[in-house]
Design a protein around this motif. Sequence first.
Motif, PDB file in Angstrom:
ATOM      1  N   HIS A  50       0.824  -1.194   0.000  1.00  0.00           N
ATOM      2  CA  HIS A  50       0.000   0.000   0.000  1.00  0.00           C
ATOM      3  C   HIS A  50       0.867   1.257   0.000  1.00  0.00           C
ATOM      4  N   SER A  58       9.264   3.004   0.355  1.00  0.00           N
ATOM      5  CA  SER A  58       9.321   2.306   1.635  1.00  0.00           C
ATOM      6  C   SER A  58      10.712   1.738   1.839  1.00  0.00           C
ATOM      7  N   GLU A  70      -2.897  -4.402   5.828  1.00  0.00           N
ATOM      8  CA  GLU A  70      -2.948  -2.998   5.407  1.00  0.00           C
ATOM      9  C   GLU A  70      -2.912  -2.053   6.607  1.00  0.00           C
ATOM     10  N   SER A  71      -3.610  -2.403   7.679  1.00  0.00           N
ATOM     11  CA  SER A  71      -3.653  -1.520   8.852  1.00  0.00           C
ATOM     12  C   SER A  71      -2.259  -1.313   9.450  1.00  0.00           C
ATOM     13  N   GLU A  73       0.621  -1.516   7.677  1.00  0.00           N
ATOM     14  CA  GLU A  73       1.334  -0.661   6.722  1.00  0.00           C
ATOM     15  C   GLU A  73       0.984   0.808   6.953  1.00  0.00           C
ATOM     16  N   ARG A  74      -0.284   1.079   7.157  1.00  0.00           N
ATOM     17  CA  ARG A  74      -0.740   2.461   7.305  1.00  0.00           C
ATOM     18  C   ARG A  74      -0.338   3.059   8.655  1.00  0.00           C
ATOM     19  N   ASN A  78       5.091   7.664   7.468  1.00  0.00           N
ATOM     20  CA  ASN A  78       5.355   7.838   6.042  1.00  0.00           C
ATOM     21  C   ASN A  78       6.838   8.029   5.738  1.00  0.00           C
ATOM     22  N   ASN A  82       5.789   5.136   2.965  1.00  0.00           N
ATOM     23  CA  ASN A  82       4.867   6.186   2.541  1.00  0.00           C
ATOM     24  C   ASN A  82       3.624   5.621   1.861  1.00  0.00           C
ATOM     25  N   THR A  83       2.506   5.623   2.599  1.00  0.00           N
ATOM     26  CA  THR A  83       1.226   5.215   2.029  1.00  0.00           C
ATOM     27  C   THR A  83       0.404   6.421   1.585  1.00  0.00           C
ATOM     28  N   ASP A  85      -0.932   8.453   3.643  1.00  0.00           N
ATOM     29  CA  ASP A  85      -1.849   8.824   4.732  1.00  0.00           C
ATOM     30  C   ASP A  85      -1.230   9.949   5.545  1.00  0.00           C
TER      31      ASP A  85
END
Length: 86
Positions: A50, A58, A70-71, A73-74, A78, A82-83, A85
């Motif tokens: 992501h 990354s 995903e949670s 990763e987020r 960043n 870097n997603t 978010d």
Amino acid sequence: MAGTDRSHATGDSKVPGKVQEKAPKGLEESLPDSIHPTGKNPGESTNKTHAKGDGEESILPKKVQEKVPESIERAVPNALHNTGDK
């Protein structure tokens, strides 16, 4: 740990229905989405990065990016992964 008598799949699963119903939720969620999707958007929670630039923004190895939820990763800053978010 006892099963839940229901599946937590959010898309087409390759796991037989009776096995899905008896498996603990944590086990279902640990399977790759390509086998048994359980994320909000089937196919998007695992087995892909992501991070922006298809993982280029990354410091994490791409295989790690593809395997973590995903949670997670987020949740990584960043500056490291870097997603996009805030």
